[in-house]
Each structure stands twice: as C-alpha cells, then as structure tokens.
Write an enzyme that holds these catalytic residues in place. Structure first.
Site, PDB file in Angstrom:
ATOM      1  N   TYR A 141      -9.782 -86.727 -67.780  1.00 20.38           N
ATOM      2  CA  TYR A 141     -10.703 -86.804 -66.650  1.00 20.38           C
ATOM      3  C   TYR A 141     -11.267 -88.215 -66.628  1.00 20.38           C
ATOM      4  O   TYR A 141     -12.081 -88.571 -67.478  1.00 20.38           O
ATOM      5  CB  TYR A 141     -11.801 -85.756 -66.849  1.00 20.38           C
ATOM      6  N   LYS A 169      -7.288 -85.677 -64.024  1.00 20.05           N
ATOM      7  CA  LYS A 169      -8.182 -85.540 -62.881  1.00 20.05           C
ATOM      8  C   LYS A 169      -8.687 -86.937 -62.572  1.00 20.05           C
ATOM      9  O   LYS A 169      -9.388 -87.555 -63.368  1.00 20.05           O
ATOM     10  CB  LYS A 169      -9.346 -84.601 -63.187  1.00 20.05           C
TER      11      LYS A 169
END
Length: 302
Positions: A141, A169
């Site tokens: 992320y 992400k």
C-alpha cells in the site's frame, strides 16, 4: 499459498467497521456483509484505513474477520479477504503476521512504515522481511501523503520480484509514476488504484481494478465502469463515471470514513454513524448535504 494474485482485480471494497456504544456492531456488520456479497464486488479489505483498523483491538480485528466469513458461508459466496495491517516496527509487524497466520484470510494489505520515514533501502528490507515471514501473500500500500514516504518505482519493481508480494494499492498521488509502473511491472504483478476520484483514469491507464470506498454507495455503477472498460466501451464507462464522480468527492469532503458511515446509517445499512476518536462524525453542514444527495438519488431511481 492462496490464489490472491489471480483474484486481485476488479472492484474491491474497503469495508467500513460499524460501531455502536464504543463496541464492534456485529449486527450491522452482518447486514453489510450480506448486502455487499449480493453486489458485484471482487474482494473485501478489512481493518485498513476505511475500516479504522488502527483503532481496533486484536480481538476485535479477529472477530471482524470471523463474522464476515460466517456471513459469506451462510450466503454461499466466497469473496477473497485482505487484512489491513500497519506499523512502523518491522519486528512487531512480523509478530502480527504470526498472530494472524491462521485467520480465514487470503492475504494482507500492508502500508509503508509511518512516521519514521525510512530510506528506499529501508523500505526494501522491511517489505522483504515481511514477505519472507508471512503465511499469506502481501499486497503493498503506497500512500505517501499518510506515511510520509513514497515507494519509488525502482523499489517497487524490486519488491515485485518477490514471489510472496503479489500487488499494490496505488495511492502514490503521481499519475506519471503510476503509468510508468504499469508499463514496467512484471505481467503477473497486480496494481489497483486506491484513489476514488481517479478510478476511471487509473483503469484507463491500465490498472487492474480499484479499492474504492465510494463503492459502498452505487456499487453497481462502480462495477459497471470496470466491466465496460474491460469490454472496450470507453464512452459507456465515461457515462457511468459521470453518475458517481461527484460522489467520490462528497464522501471525502471530511475525513474518511465518517461521511460514508453517515450515508450508510441514513440508508439503513448500519445502525450508527459512530467513528472512533480521533475521528469524529460529520459536521451538521455535511450531514445536510449528504441527506440532500441521498434524497436526490432516491428521486432519480424512482
């Protein structure tokens, strides 16, 4: 290992965590899970930013996963789950991987270490140590505006070579960086946007999907945008995007997930808009704006 690499595409929902009276609201959580299992979503993120994961005790986080799995089993639909984990201490993060190793998940979503601002060599060593240790695959992320450090593409491409790091992400806040990563990544490394307002743009650039808070509302529309683009119907995708583009701004008008929780409460999907400090519920002004937008959408639907 699971098949998370093959499942990490399409529309993923970073599920909010409902609270009532300071406690996990299991009744609302079951209602949410049943509702979204009936929608065209491809996966759940639990206990990450939208799920207020940093305020959850270990027992609450474990219960969150268990309840969602129970409701999936009851509804006979098995949707992959990534568990959000964050921390700035590599050794403690390895402990958390051990503590969650036998949970009913399919992988982890792990953000960069916050506050300490490690170098790129530090990020590489941190994520490789976690990937070597984890019983489940990792999606990374990258969100530098929260963690104060950006995972550069050079570092990310090194990490993408690790067999247990399957995707990203992407909240890097740089379209140029994102496009370059999509161009240079290994063919089996998945990239999902985490920026709701850039969902159509990222999919057009070649992202494999999105992790979209706003898909708590108008879920079918966000799923249709992805499907239309997969079929090459760019004009149809743009038309559907225009139906929800303003929604992606409204739900972030104040710190998330408070606006989404207020919307879900007003829509009857959760029993309280409660958030945990230091988050606070939406202002009266934003509440009134959301109420008007809900009423407008109900009128259009009728």
């Amino acid at each position: 290992m699971t098949g998370l690499r093959d499942q990490l595409h399409g529309l993923w929902l970073p599920l909010v965590t409902p609270f009532q009276g300071g406690k996990l609201d299991e009744t609302s959580l079951r209602r949410l899970t049943r509702h979204y299992c009936g929608q065209a979503i491809d996966g759940f993120i639990l206990g990450a930013t939208s799920g207020e994961g940093m305020t959850l005790r270990e027992a609450e986080l474990e219960r969150l996963v268990a309840v969602v799995r129970e409701e999936m089993a009851a509804g006979r639909r098995n949707i992959p789950i990534c568990l959000g984990l964050s921390g700035a201490d590599t050794a403690r993060m390895k402990d958390r991987l051990d503590e969650t190793a036998d949970w009913a998940i399919d992988g982890y979503l792990i953000a960069s270490p916050y506050y300490v601002r490690p170098s790129q060599r530090g990020l590489l060593a941190h994520f490789e140590a976690l990937a070597d240790h984890a019983a489940w695959p990792l999606a990374l992320y990258n969100i530098p505006y929260r963690c104060a450090v950006n995972i550069t593409n050079q570092t990310m491409l090194r990490l993408a070579e690790h067999q247990n790091i399957v995707g990203l992400k992407d909240c890097g806040a740089s379209r140029e960086q994102s496009i370059a990563l999509l161009r240079d990544r290994p063919k089996d490394f998945r990239v999902l946007t985490g920026e709701d307002a850039n969902y159509l743009e990222a999919l057009t650039d070649g992202a494999d999907g999105g992790i979209v808070l706003s898909a708590h509302v108008e879920t079918a529309t966000f799923a249709a945008i992805y499907s239309e683009l997969k079929r090459g119907n760019h004009d149809a995708a743009l038309a559907r995007w225009n139906e929800v583009a303003e929604l992606t701004r409204l739900l972030f008008a104040e710190p998330s997930p408070a606006p989404a929780k207020y919307w879900l409460w007003r829509s009857g999907l959760i029993d309280s808009p409660e958030v945990r400090l230091p988050m606070v519920e939406v202002s009266s002004e934003l509440a009134a704006t959301i109420d008007r937008e809900i009423a407008r959408r109900m009128k259009v639907a009728a």
